[in-house]
Write an enzyme that holds these catalytic residues in place. Sequence first.
Site, PDB file in Angstrom:
ATOM      1  N   SER A  51       0.836  -1.204   0.000  1.00 50.21           N
ATOM      2  CA  SER A  51       0.000   0.000   0.000  1.00 50.21           C
ATOM      3  C   SER A  51       0.866   1.247   0.000  1.00 50.21           C
ATOM      4  O   SER A  51       2.027   1.210   0.412  1.00 50.21           O
ATOM      5  CB  SER A  51      -0.856  -0.041   1.275  1.00 50.21           C
ATOM      6  N   SER A 176       8.240  10.373  10.441  1.00 52.36           N
ATOM      7  CA  SER A 176       7.175  11.334  10.126  1.00 52.36           C
ATOM      8  C   SER A 176       7.535  12.696  10.672  1.00 52.36           C
ATOM      9  O   SER A 176       8.132  12.801  11.757  1.00 52.36           O
ATOM     10  CB  SER A 176       5.876  10.858  10.763  1.00 52.36           C
ATOM     11  N   TYR A 202       1.828   7.773  17.999  1.00 59.16           N
ATOM     12  CA  TYR A 202       2.462   7.670  16.675  1.00 59.16           C
ATOM     13  C   TYR A 202       3.698   8.578  16.617  1.00 59.16           C
ATOM     14  O   TYR A 202       4.790   8.137  16.251  1.00 59.16           O
ATOM     15  CB  TYR A 202       1.412   8.084  15.635  1.00 59.16           C
ATOM     16  N   LYS A 206       7.693   7.704  16.266  1.00 56.84           N
ATOM     17  CA  LYS A 206       8.455   8.228  15.124  1.00 56.84           C
ATOM     18  C   LYS A 206       9.655   9.045  15.619  1.00 56.84           C
ATOM     19  O   LYS A 206      10.709   9.069  14.999  1.00 56.84           O
ATOM     20  CB  LYS A 206       7.543   9.063  14.219  1.00 56.84           C
ATOM     21  N   THR A 237      -2.162   8.732   0.751  1.00 57.84           N
ATOM     22  CA  THR A 237      -2.132   7.265   0.730  1.00 57.84           C
ATOM     23  C   THR A 237      -3.355   6.759   1.512  1.00 57.84           C
ATOM     24  O   THR A 237      -3.977   7.532   2.249  1.00 57.84           O
ATOM     25  CB  THR A 237      -0.865   6.764   1.455  1.00 57.84           C
TER      26      THR A 237
HETATM   27  N1  LIG Z   1       1.426   9.234   3.911  1.00 54.02           N
HETATM   28  C1  LIG Z   1       2.036  10.196   4.582  1.00 54.02           C
HETATM   29  O1  LIG Z   1       1.825  11.387   4.353  1.00 54.02           O
HETATM   30  C2  LIG Z   1       3.021   9.844   5.647  1.00 54.02           C
HETATM   31  C3  LIG Z   1       3.590  10.910   6.366  1.00 54.02           C
HETATM   32  C4  LIG Z   1       4.545  10.613   7.344  1.00 54.02           C
HETATM   33  C5  LIG Z   1       4.936   9.311   7.555  1.00 54.02           C
HETATM   34  N2  LIG Z   1       4.337   8.298   6.851  1.00 54.02           N
HETATM   35  C6  LIG Z   1       4.785   6.930   7.141  1.00 54.02           C
HETATM   36  O2  LIG Z   1       4.946   6.248   5.922  1.00 54.02           O
HETATM   37  C7  LIG Z   1       4.760   4.847   6.114  1.00 54.02           C
HETATM   38  C8  LIG Z   1       3.791   4.321   5.076  1.00 54.02           C
HETATM   39  O3  LIG Z   1       2.525   4.936   5.295  1.00 54.02           O
HETATM   40  P1  LIG Z   1       1.433   5.124   4.154  1.00 54.02           P
HETATM   41  O4  LIG Z   1       1.017   6.543   4.228  1.00 54.02           O
HETATM   42  O5  LIG Z   1       1.909   4.565   2.877  1.00 54.02           O
HETATM   43  O6  LIG Z   1       0.230   4.265   4.790  1.00 54.02           O
HETATM   44  P2  LIG Z   1      -0.528   2.955   4.284  1.00 54.02           P
HETATM   45  O7  LIG Z   1      -1.033   3.162   2.916  1.00 54.02           O
HETATM   46  O8  LIG Z   1      -1.528   2.667   5.360  1.00 54.02           O
HETATM   47  O9  LIG Z   1       0.590   1.853   4.293  1.00 54.02           O
HETATM   48  C9  LIG Z   1       1.065   1.306   5.502  1.00 54.02           C
HETATM   49  C10 LIG Z   1       1.511  -0.104   5.230  1.00 54.02           C
HETATM   50  O10 LIG Z   1       2.044  -0.660   6.437  1.00 54.02           O
HETATM   51  C11 LIG Z   1       1.472  -1.945   6.610  1.00 54.02           C
HETATM   52  N3  LIG Z   1       1.499  -2.334   8.014  1.00 54.02           N
HETATM   53  C12 LIG Z   1       0.939  -1.724   9.079  1.00 54.02           C
HETATM   54  N4  LIG Z   1       1.192  -2.409  10.200  1.00 54.02           N
HETATM   55  C13 LIG Z   1       1.930  -3.478   9.829  1.00 54.02           C
HETATM   56  C14 LIG Z   1       2.494  -4.569  10.541  1.00 54.02           C
HETATM   57  N5  LIG Z   1       2.336  -4.679  11.864  1.00 54.02           N
HETATM   58  N6  LIG Z   1       3.202  -5.492   9.861  1.00 54.02           N
HETATM   59  C15 LIG Z   1       3.374  -5.392   8.531  1.00 54.02           C
HETATM   60  N7  LIG Z   1       2.843  -4.386   7.786  1.00 54.02           N
HETATM   61  C16 LIG Z   1       2.129  -3.441   8.449  1.00 54.02           C
HETATM   62  C17 LIG Z   1       0.057  -1.797   6.059  1.00 54.02           C
HETATM   63  O11 LIG Z   1      -0.519  -3.074   5.826  1.00 54.02           O
HETATM   64  P3  LIG Z   1      -2.119  -3.244   5.650  1.00 54.02           P
HETATM   65  O12 LIG Z   1      -2.434  -2.827   4.237  1.00 54.02           O
HETATM   66  O13 LIG Z   1      -2.300  -4.678   5.917  1.00 54.02           O
HETATM   67  O14 LIG Z   1      -2.758  -2.335   6.655  1.00 54.02           O
HETATM   68  C18 LIG Z   1       0.365  -1.022   4.799  1.00 54.02           C
HETATM   69  O15 LIG Z   1       0.857  -1.879   3.807  1.00 54.02           O
HETATM   70  C19 LIG Z   1       4.268   4.689   7.550  1.00 54.02           C
HETATM   71  O16 LIG Z   1       5.335   4.317   8.385  1.00 54.02           O
HETATM   72  C20 LIG Z   1       3.774   6.086   7.907  1.00 54.02           C
HETATM   73  O17 LIG Z   1       3.843   6.326   9.292  1.00 54.02           O
HETATM   74  C21 LIG Z   1       3.399   8.536   5.908  1.00 54.02           C
END
Ligand SMILES: NC(=O)c1ccc[n+]([C@@H]2O[C@H](COP(=O)([O-])OP(=O)(O)OC[C@H]3O[C@@H](n4cnc5c(N)ncnc54)[C@H](OP(=O)(O)O)[C@@H]3O)[C@@H](O)[C@H]2O)c1
Length: 318
Positions: A51, A176, A202, A206, A237
């Site tokens: 994802s 983050s 969270y 981080k 996302t």
């Molecule tokens: N998007 C942003 O703006 C943003 C900003 C700052 C930081 N981040 C960081 O970027 C990273 C990716 O986030 P995203 O925005 O791409 O969110 P996302 O679309 O929800 O993707 C998160 C992924 O992590 C997986 N996951 C969660 N818990 C897990 C576990 N215990 N074991 C294995 N996989 C696990 C989820 O699996 P499922 O599909 O099964 O839930 C999903 O594939 C995260 O660490 C988030 O904190 C994102």
Amino acid sequence: MTGLVDTALDRAVVPGYTKIGYWVRRRGWERDDPRPGALHGRRALVTGANSGLGRATALGLARLGASVHLVVRNEERGRTALEELRGELPGADLHLEVCDISDLDAVRRFAAGLLARIDRLDVVVHNAGALPPERTESVDGHELSVATHVLGPLVLTDLLRPALAGRDPRVVLVSSGGMYTQRLPVHDPDYRRGSYRGTVAYARSKRMQVTLAPLMQQRWSTDGITVHAMHPGWADTPGFASSLPLLRTVTRPLLRDAVLGADTIIWLAATEPTPPGGQFWQDRAARPEHYHKATRETEDERHQVWAWVLEAAGLDPA
Ligand SMILES: NC(=O)c1ccc[n+]([C@@H]2O[C@H](COP(=O)([O-])OP(=O)(O)OC[C@H]3O[C@@H](n4cnc5c(N)ncnc54)[C@H](OP(=O)(O)O)[C@@H]3O)[C@@H](O)[C@H]2O)c1
């Protein structure tokens, strides 16, 4: 672009974290993209790869020639992503792996199984992330965000050292910008006290990733591993939509897409020469770890949390 404009974007948060910041900064990067084929013959592992940013990172690393192991916790969602990615990049060498990163026994089993199948690993991207709305514990009894963002990644990397050792191995922790709001949770790393807020939990976990990155690098220095913490800005996302719906509504036209959010992850994994480890990056530049005096920790506090993390992860301090 001058350093002044870059710094102003960073401090003003909204322009720096959205696609405005990306596109303004991008103009200075033309000669800085990883060269085509930069990861040919290299092997990478990306957690949470079904994802959002993890999926975009897996594709980006594969486009640079890497064999990529997609680590997911849900096999069905993983298989769907794998098939879609194979459709987007025919011939890519992609492998599906199932592991819940918050479950330390599952991580140990996964690492042992992977080590039996591969002889080298060059890049590990700890991207799996979650923002639990209410206090939830991992199967090991730890608060879920610290288990997912800190304990699981530490155990996984530590166990994969035999495959990582030697050839410019790089570990990237996807943190983050939210961590700027929190101090290191020295006295309550499992968030057992006070009323629980998912955004605080969270951000604390981080913060731990960023603060502990230099100590992780030191732990693995004899293997030549560099550890890079980074933040992706704000990217639209599935995780962003479900965790921060209000912020998404307000900022949606300006949000990055997952490819822009993944840019610095891929750059840290593939650019030459290797960026200096132990730092915190956004948009291909090292950023300060603190903006406010109130969030600064002492050296002693850093070591207290490191000792707690090692014990919680069941790792030898040496
Ligand atoms: N998007 C942003 O703006 C943003 C900003 C700052 C930081 N981040 C960081 O970027 C990273 C990716 O986030 P995203 O925005 O791409 O969110 P996302 O679309 O929800 O993707 C998160 C992924 O992590 C997986 N996951 C969660 N818990 C897990 C576990 N215990 N074991 C294995 N996989 C696990 C989820 O699996 P499922 O599909 O099964 O839930 C999903 O594939 C995260 O660490 C988030 O904190 C994102």
